[in-house]
Scaffold this motif. Structure first.
Motif, PDB file in Angstrom:
ATOM      1  N   TYR A   1       0.652  -0.962   0.056  1.00 21.98           N
ATOM      2  CA  TYR A   1       0.331  -0.126  -0.278  1.00 21.98           C
ATOM      3  C   TYR A   1       1.290   1.079  -0.120  1.00 21.98           C
ATOM      4  O   TYR A   1       0.706   2.299  -0.608  1.00 21.98           O
ATOM      5  N   VAL A   2       1.789   1.296   0.302  1.00 28.11           N
ATOM      6  CA  VAL A   2       2.765   2.191   0.635  1.00 28.11           C
ATOM      7  C   VAL A   2       3.047   2.560  -0.692  1.00 28.11           C
ATOM      8  O   VAL A   2       3.283   3.492  -1.336  1.00 28.11           O
ATOM      9  N   PHE A   3       3.650   1.791  -0.973  1.00 29.39           N
ATOM     10  CA  PHE A   3       4.597   1.804  -2.345  1.00 29.39           C
ATOM     11  C   PHE A   3       3.532   2.347  -3.402  1.00 29.39           C
ATOM     12  O   PHE A   3       3.770   3.558  -4.152  1.00 29.39           O
ATOM     13  N   SER A   4       2.392   1.702  -3.263  1.00 29.61           N
ATOM     14  CA  SER A   4       1.438   2.316  -4.217  1.00 29.61           C
ATOM     15  C   SER A   4       1.338   3.708  -4.322  1.00 29.61           C
ATOM     16  O   SER A   4       0.932   4.199  -4.804  1.00 29.61           O
ATOM     17  N   PHE A   5       0.771   4.064  -3.680  1.00 28.45           N
ATOM     18  CA  PHE A   5       0.694   5.587  -2.653  1.00 28.45           C
ATOM     19  C   PHE A   5       1.852   6.243  -2.725  1.00 28.45           C
ATOM     20  O   PHE A   5       1.681   7.279  -3.589  1.00 28.45           O
TER      21      PHE A   5
ATOM     22  N   LEU B   1      -3.367   1.146 -10.758  1.00 27.69           N
ATOM     23  CA  LEU B   1      -2.924   1.355  -9.367  1.00 27.69           C
ATOM     24  C   LEU B   1      -4.124   1.540  -8.859  1.00 27.69           C
ATOM     25  O   LEU B   1      -3.250   0.613  -7.332  1.00 27.69           O
ATOM     26  N   GLN B   2      -4.782   2.178  -8.573  1.00 33.01           N
ATOM     27  CA  GLN B   2      -6.189   2.142  -7.572  1.00 33.01           C
ATOM     28  C   GLN B   2      -6.968   0.769  -7.325  1.00 33.01           C
ATOM     29  O   GLN B   2      -7.913   0.766  -6.702  1.00 33.01           O
ATOM     30  N   LEU B   3      -7.328   0.455  -8.954  1.00 34.35           N
ATOM     31  CA  LEU B   3      -7.811  -0.146  -8.284  1.00 34.35           C
ATOM     32  C   LEU B   3      -7.398  -1.977  -7.961  1.00 34.35           C
ATOM     33  O   LEU B   3      -7.932  -2.352  -7.583  1.00 34.35           O
ATOM     34  N   ILE B   4      -6.030  -1.968  -8.801  1.00 32.99           N
ATOM     35  CA  ILE B   4      -5.153  -3.003  -8.442  1.00 32.99           C
ATOM     36  C   ILE B   4      -5.065  -2.949  -7.024  1.00 32.99           C
ATOM     37  O   ILE B   4      -4.963  -3.759  -5.888  1.00 32.99           O
ATOM     38  N   THR B   5      -4.481  -1.912  -6.190  1.00 34.79           N
ATOM     39  CA  THR B   5      -4.120  -1.849  -4.556  1.00 34.79           C
ATOM     40  C   THR B   5      -5.168  -1.997  -3.462  1.00 34.79           C
ATOM     41  O   THR B   5      -5.676  -2.201  -2.830  1.00 34.79           O
ATOM     42  N   PHE B   6      -6.296  -0.403  -3.934  1.00 35.79           N
ATOM     43  CA  PHE B   6      -6.948  -0.395  -3.309  1.00 35.79           C
ATOM     44  C   PHE B   6      -8.136  -0.876  -2.889  1.00 35.79           C
ATOM     45  O   PHE B   6      -9.152  -1.359  -2.284  1.00 35.79           O
ATOM     46  N   MET B   7      -9.048  -1.416  -4.304  1.00 38.60           N
ATOM     47  CA  MET B   7      -9.491  -2.039  -4.719  1.00 38.60           C
ATOM     48  C   MET B   7     -10.317  -3.344  -5.052  1.00 38.60           C
ATOM     49  O   MET B   7     -10.801  -4.639  -4.926  1.00 38.60           O
ATOM     50  N   HIS B   8      -8.730  -3.818  -4.671  1.00 39.46           N
ATOM     51  CA  HIS B   8      -8.434  -5.047  -4.996  1.00 39.46           C
ATOM     52  C   HIS B   8      -8.860  -6.020  -6.241  1.00 39.46           C
ATOM     53  O   HIS B   8      -9.659  -6.905  -5.934  1.00 39.46           O
TER      54      HIS B   8
END
Length: 103
Positions: free
Chosen positions: A23-27, A65-72
């Protein structure tokens, strides 16, 4: 002679630290892309059209990135969801281009 039992596929167990760093890396990347977008606009060295397309490309990367990381969104597991999302984005882009090109 007994048959050997089939080996079971065990999922990889993630630790909390690995998950948190994901999460930190994606953010970090999303903040970097936002900063690049602001820099492009503030500098004004690119033309209007180049600025528009560069910001649009950076926004598209952030959406993925948001779809993959935060929306799983796992594209292997949710294949139909990904297909319908891509189709919706395609229809939206075609509609937007049509609206822009209308006299």
């Amino acid at each position: 002679m007994e048959p050997k039992p089939e080996p079971r596929m065990t999922p990889k167990v993630r630790t909390q630290t690995e998950s948190a760093w994901k999460y930190v890396f994606s953010f970090f990347w999303m903040i970097l892309f936002t900063a690049i977008s602001f820099w492009i606009v503030l500098e004004g060295t690119l033309g209007t059209e180049a600025t528009f397309w560069s910001i649009t490309a950076l926004a598209a990367v952030q959406v993925v990135l948001q779809l993959i990381t935060f929306m799983h969104l796992d594209f292997g597991k949710y294949r139909f969801v990904a297909i319908f999302m891509a189709l919706g984005i395609f229809i939206a882009v075609v509609s937007a281009i049509g609206i822009v090109l209308m006299p």
